[in-house]
Design a protein around this motif. Structure first.
Motif, PDB file in Angstrom:
ATOM      1  N   TYR A  83      -7.068   4.838 -30.086  1.00  0.00           N
ATOM      2  CA  TYR A  83      -8.127   5.689 -30.631  1.00  0.00           C
ATOM      3  C   TYR A  83      -7.771   7.143 -30.351  1.00  0.00           C
ATOM      4  CZ  TYR A  83      -9.846   6.690 -25.940  1.00  0.00           C
ATOM      5  OH  TYR A  83      -9.945   7.134 -24.646  1.00  0.00           O
ATOM      6  N   SER A  85      -9.630  11.393 -30.671  1.00  0.00           N
ATOM      7  CA  SER A  85     -10.757  12.262 -30.998  1.00  0.00           C
ATOM      8  C   SER A  85     -10.230  13.519 -31.661  1.00  0.00           C
ATOM      9  CB  SER A  85     -11.542  12.609 -29.734  1.00  0.00           C
ATOM     10  OG  SER A  85     -10.763  13.430 -28.883  1.00  0.00           O
ATOM     11  N   THR A  86     -11.144  14.443 -31.924  1.00  0.00           N
ATOM     12  CA  THR A  86     -10.743  15.686 -32.578  1.00  0.00           C
ATOM     13  C   THR A  86      -9.814  16.510 -31.700  1.00  0.00           C
ATOM     14  OG1 THR A  86     -12.943  15.691 -33.591  1.00  0.00           O
ATOM     15  CG2 THR A  86     -11.671  17.713 -33.781  1.00  0.00           C
ATOM     16  N   LYS A 116     -15.870  13.166 -32.489  1.00  0.00           N
ATOM     17  CA  LYS A 116     -15.440  12.615 -33.775  1.00  0.00           C
ATOM     18  C   LYS A 116     -14.202  11.761 -33.502  1.00  0.00           C
ATOM     19  CE  LYS A 116     -13.595  15.404 -36.814  1.00  0.00           C
ATOM     20  NZ  LYS A 116     -13.440  16.450 -37.868  1.00  0.00           N
ATOM     21  N   TYR A 117     -14.230  10.490 -33.923  1.00  0.00           N
ATOM     22  CA  TYR A 117     -13.210   9.537 -33.503  1.00  0.00           C
ATOM     23  C   TYR A 117     -12.591   8.802 -34.688  1.00  0.00           C
ATOM     24  CZ  TYR A 117     -14.945  10.262 -28.767  1.00  0.00           C
ATOM     25  OH  TYR A 117     -15.303  10.825 -27.571  1.00  0.00           O
ATOM     26  N   THR A 118     -11.335   8.368 -34.458  1.00  0.00           N
ATOM     27  CA  THR A 118     -10.593   7.531 -35.401  1.00  0.00           C
ATOM     28  C   THR A 118      -9.864   6.466 -34.587  1.00  0.00           C
ATOM     29  OG1 THR A 118     -10.233   9.459 -36.815  1.00  0.00           O
ATOM     30  CG2 THR A 118      -8.914   7.505 -37.286  1.00  0.00           C
ATOM     31  N   GLN A 137     -13.060   7.635 -40.044  1.00  0.00           N
ATOM     32  CA  GLN A 137     -13.429   8.596 -38.999  1.00  0.00           C
ATOM     33  C   GLN A 137     -14.950   8.676 -38.915  1.00  0.00           C
ATOM     34  OE1 GLN A 137     -12.870  13.011 -39.507  1.00  0.00           O
ATOM     35  NE2 GLN A 137     -11.283  12.685 -37.957  1.00  0.00           N
TER      36      GLN A 137
END
Length: 351
Positions: A83, A85-86, A116-118, A137
């Motif tokens: 994972y 984040s920004t 904000k995550y991906t 996202q």
């Protein structure tokens, strides 16, 4: 004719050879299909199939990556997830797991409620790995799904008190993230949901539903609204409670209290009277005892005491002189001392 007979065996041989090659080609096809079916995880190019439908989700501020298996699944597949984040690159999440999801909030990693995550995932089969597949996202505070609140009811005569408990978040708390969160309270008579009434944007977690019909069953459902989440929370389970009697007149409790106090006083009086009778029983004395006690005393001492006069009191007269000297008639007091001895003789003669 001889030539024809000589050529016929060669034609037959060519035909037989062609049949053999045809059979071998069919066998090769069967073999390739069999190997492809057994090793269906591998494509003809030798690249491992990737997971499908990869998606990043959030429920009550958790962070979970989910996916479906490859289109040509095989046994003994494991997955590795990451994972980002920004502000950070990809970090390791779950490693060599066989399940089809990874909850990053359970890995003791740093998850920020406003981040904000991906996510991404790849599949491994033995020593070979597929390519990474990236997810969507999400903004954690905006895209999380808020669970239902807990609701309990308490009947208060012709009203119902609704108590609401916020859903429990995996990180932080509802009021810490959504400072202006409110409640939508919907209630209706049991079996008449189409006529439901609604109280929107309630900020208190306790509300009293008044002006209800007595001896009637009402059902309640609550949702949470936030200023950042796109949708309300999941609705709470439907909870039902019955009202009792209607609202009493304000003077009825006072009358009831007066009657209760009067009854208590009456019971106390009865108890005291009965106890006195028990402790002081009424007995009749014998006749000769009554005559003896009522007969007037006739002893000589009693008669003398009845006829005697009080004794005459003996006392000395005291005169108070203006200059503070006190003289007792017949002789001066000790307090007068030498002062009385200095009086003129005429004073003594006058006495």
């Amino acid at each position: 004719m001889k030539h024809c007979h000589t050529l016929c065996p060669a034609g037959l041989l060519y035909k037989a050879t062609g049949d053999i090659w045809e059979n071998m080609s069919a066998a090769m096809c069967v073999f390739v299909l069999t190997v492809s079916a057994l090793c269906g995880f591998r494509e003809v190019s030798g690249v491992i199939s990737t997971p499908t439908n990869v998606r990043l989700t959030s429920y009550n501020l958790n962070l979970v990556l989910r996916w479906d298996p490859p289109e040509q699944p095989a046994d003994h597949l494991v997955y590795t997830t990451e994972y980002k984040s920004t502000f950070t690159g990809y970090r390791v999440g779950c490693v060599n797991i066989s399940t089809l999801e990874c909850d990053f909030t359970q890995l003791n990693v740093s998850i920020f409620e406003y981040g904000k995550y991906t996510g991404r995932v790849r599949v491994q089969w033995g020593t070979e790995s597929s390519a990474w597949v990236e997810s969507n996202q999400i903004f954690l505070d905006k895209d999380t799904i808020i669970g239902p609140p807990s609701v309990s009811l308490q009947s208060i005569q012709a009203a119902i008190e609704v108590n609401i408990i916020d859903p429990v978040f995996h990180i932080s708390a509802l009021r810490s993230v959504y400072h202006l969160a409110t409640y939508n309270v919907t209630f209706w008579k049991d079996g008449q949901k189409e006529k439901a009434r609604r109280i929107p944007y309630m900020q208190q977690n306790r509300v009293v539903l008044s002006d209800l019909d007595p001896w009637t069953k009402y059902c309640v459902q609550v949702q949470v609204n936030t200023e950042r989440d796109h949708n309300p929370s999941k609705p709470s389970r439907v909870v039902c409670e019955s009202t009792t009697k209607g609202q009493e007149a304000p003077w009825l409790p006072a009358v009831g209290m007066f009657i209760a106090m009067a009854a208590v006083v009456a019971l106390v009086v009865v108890a005291v009277v009965n106890r006195k009778k028990c402790l002081l029983p009424k007995y009749a004395l014998p006749q000769h005892f009554e005559e003896y006690l009522l007969e007037p005393p006739n002893s000589s001492m009693y008669v003398a005491m009845q006829n005697s006069h009080p004794p005459e009191e003996i006392y000395d007269k005291i005169s108070i002189i203006a200059d503070g000297r006190t003289v007792v008639e017949g002789r001066p007091l000790e307090a007068a001392g030498s002062s009385s001895s200095q009086q003129p003789d005429t004073t003594a003669g006058d006495r």
